[in-house]
Scaffold this active site. Structure first.
Site, mmCIF file in Angstrom:
data_model
loop_
_atom_site.group_PDB
_atom_site.id
_atom_site.type_symbol
_atom_site.label_atom_id
_atom_site.label_comp_id
_atom_site.label_asym_id
_atom_site.label_seq_id
_atom_site.Cartn_x
_atom_site.Cartn_y
_atom_site.Cartn_z
ATOM 1 N N CYS A 53 -47.510 -106.260 -69.432
ATOM 2 C CA CYS A 53 -47.543 -107.038 -68.205
ATOM 3 C C CYS A 53 -48.970 -107.497 -67.897
ATOM 4 C CB CYS A 53 -46.937 -106.197 -67.075
ATOM 5 S SG CYS A 53 -46.610 -107.065 -65.538
ATOM 6 N N HIS A 54 -49.482 -107.151 -66.723
ATOM 7 C CA HIS A 54 -50.847 -107.508 -66.327
ATOM 8 C C HIS A 54 -51.889 -106.552 -66.915
ATOM 9 C CE1 HIS A 54 -48.656 -109.807 -63.290
ATOM 10 N NE2 HIS A 54 -49.776 -110.439 -62.992
#
Length: 175
Positions: free
Chosen positions: A107-108
């Site tokens: 993800c991030h």
């Protein structure tokens, strides 16, 4: 036994830590949760809904990258943003890169690697919102469930966790 450091703080997408941690431990690894400070921090679900409090085993100021074999960078919106702006976190991640130790980001989570400045020429994936950031750091972004490039494994989101977990167990040479 493989020792994995997992970096997270307030705003962590809970499942992106708990699922890989459980899979790694089931496979025989030891996972240490490292945060900006020791004690509990607030995890979230779907980036905004408070979920569980997660206990950090260690503060980043007390962590030594030499004590670990691999690095896990879970996502969420707020956690990676806070981590990437902390000089101790960046130095910790940079030590893994310099030692060519395996690193996994979902993800991030890859935002921390942008600060390490080692993504140029790498093929990566992530949550689509940070695609431009990764490309500006010199990476080639692709929309795939899991991407492995050299010492790195990348994944996009919680839906990818089954494939991500399988990939990191293999990549971290556990079991």
């Amino acid at each position: 036994m493989v020792k994995v450091a997992a970096l997270a703080t307030d705003g962590l997408e809970e499942i992106e830590l708990t699922s890989p941690k459980e899979a790694l431990e089931k496979a025989g690894a030891t996972v240490t949760v490292i945060s900006l400070k020791a004690g509990e921090f607030q995890a979230v679900n779907k980036d905004i809904y408070p979920s569980s409090k997660i206990r950090a085993d260690l503060a980043i100021a007390d962590a030594n990258a030499e004590d670990y074999d691999a690095l896990l960078l879970p996502g969420g919106l707020a956690s990676p943003d806070a981590l990437r702006s902390n000089k101790d976190v960046v130095a910790f991640a940079k030590a893994f890169v310099k030692a060519n130790k395996p690193i996994a980001a979902i993800c991030h989570g890859a935002q921390t690697l942008i600060e390490v400045n080692e993504l140029k020429g790498r093929t990566v994936t992530s949550w689509p919102a940070i695609r431009t950031d990764l490309e500006n750091a010199g990476a080639s972004w692709v929309d795939q469930t899991v991407v492995t490039d050299g010492p790195y494994v990348f994944s996009r989101c919680p839906d990818d966790l089954p494939a991500f977990n399988k990939a990191i167990i293999k990549h971290f040479k556990i079991g």
